[in-house]
Scaffold this active site. Structure first.
Site, PDB file in Angstrom:
ATOM      1  N   VAL A   1       0.858  -1.143  -0.044  1.00 46.84           N
ATOM      2  CA  VAL A   1      -0.119   0.129  -0.228  1.00 46.84           C
ATOM      3  C   VAL A   1       0.965   0.972  -0.039  1.00 46.84           C
ATOM      4  CG1 VAL A   1      -1.761   1.250   1.196  1.00 46.84           C
ATOM      5  CG2 VAL A   1      -1.902  -1.323   1.271  1.00 46.84           C
ATOM      6  N   PRO A   2       1.100   2.054  -1.147  1.00 41.18           N
ATOM      7  CA  PRO A   2       2.280   2.613  -1.406  1.00 41.18           C
ATOM      8  C   PRO A   2       2.225   4.173  -0.709  1.00 41.18           C
ATOM      9  CG  PRO A   2       0.890   2.758  -3.268  1.00 41.18           C
ATOM     10  CD  PRO A   2       0.310   1.698  -2.457  1.00 41.18           C
ATOM     11  N   CYS A   3       2.430   3.940   0.414  1.00 40.39           N
ATOM     12  CA  CYS A   3       2.526   5.217   1.225  1.00 40.39           C
ATOM     13  C   CYS A   3       3.554   6.183   0.853  1.00 40.39           C
ATOM     14  CB  CYS A   3       2.411   5.383   2.688  1.00 40.39           C
ATOM     15  SG  CYS A   3       3.561   4.107   3.366  1.00 40.39           S
ATOM     16  N   HIS A   4       4.713   5.583   0.290  1.00 40.02           N
ATOM     17  CA  HIS A   4       5.796   6.483  -0.242  1.00 40.02           C
ATOM     18  C   HIS A   4       5.682   7.193  -1.177  1.00 40.02           C
ATOM     19  CE1 HIS A   4       5.918   2.612  -2.342  1.00 40.02           C
ATOM     20  NE2 HIS A   4       6.380   3.282  -3.323  1.00 40.02           N
ATOM     21  N   ARG A   5       4.473   6.950  -1.911  1.00 45.69           N
ATOM     22  CA  ARG A   5       4.033   7.962  -3.096  1.00 45.69           C
ATOM     23  C   ARG A   5       3.502   9.030  -2.799  1.00 45.69           C
ATOM     24  NH1 ARG A   5       1.762   2.852  -6.595  1.00 45.69           N
ATOM     25  NH2 ARG A   5       3.497   1.673  -7.053  1.00 45.69           N
TER      26      ARG A   5
END
Length: 161
Positions: free
Chosen positions: A120-124
């Protein structure tokens, strides 16, 4: 919940499965993590993570299930999944997308509480103007993840022509 650890370009990374879905991820070795997947789902998750870190996978297909989270947090996590590979969105943009334009800081809190980072790409999610702010795994890891995705996205775009 069973944890499996793998080596990655951002150091050890652990992934948890419950037999039905991936329900956790952790930067580093999680307590009790084993080096070999305990079941088929854990094996799929590790294989997909290895492919992602190698630049060969842009979208995870393993089932995901967050074990906790408020309705707002779940809405933010769902919005994260819609941010395309190799792209970013801001905390403010995500707040508007989930229907609460003044909740940019709350989006940041939801990012920090994301139980399944990377998948779940919170880094984006970045700050206003593309500023790199906050990341539970450390800004150095966020930069590496964004650079990995941007590089792969560029190579794909250049070779598609």
């Amino acid at each position: 919940m069973r944890w499996t650890v793998l080596e990655s370009p951002i150091g050890e990374f652990s992934v948890a499965t419950d037999g039905v879905a991936v329900c956790g991820a952790h930067f580093g070795r999680a307590d009790g993590a084993v080096d070999e997947p305990a079941d088929a789902l854990a094996g799929r998750a590790v294989a997909e993570l290895r492919a992602y870190f190698a630049g060969d996978l842009g979208t995870f297909t393993v089932p995901l299930a967050a074990p906790r989270g408020s309705a707002f947090e779940r809405a933010v996590w769902a919005a994260m999944l819609r941010i395309p590979y190799g792209e970013t969105s801001t905390y403010g943009e995500v707040a508007r997308e989930v229907g609460d334009p003044g909740a940019a800081r709350a989006v940041g809190v939801a990012c920090n509480r994301n139980p399944i980072p990377v998948l779940v790409p919170c880094h984006r999610i970045v700050g206003a103007g593309g500023k790199l702010v906050g990341f539970g795994g450390g800004l150095d890891r966020k930069v590496k993840l964004l650079e990995l995705e941007a590089g792969v996205a560029l190579r794909r775009a250049w070779s598609a022509g």
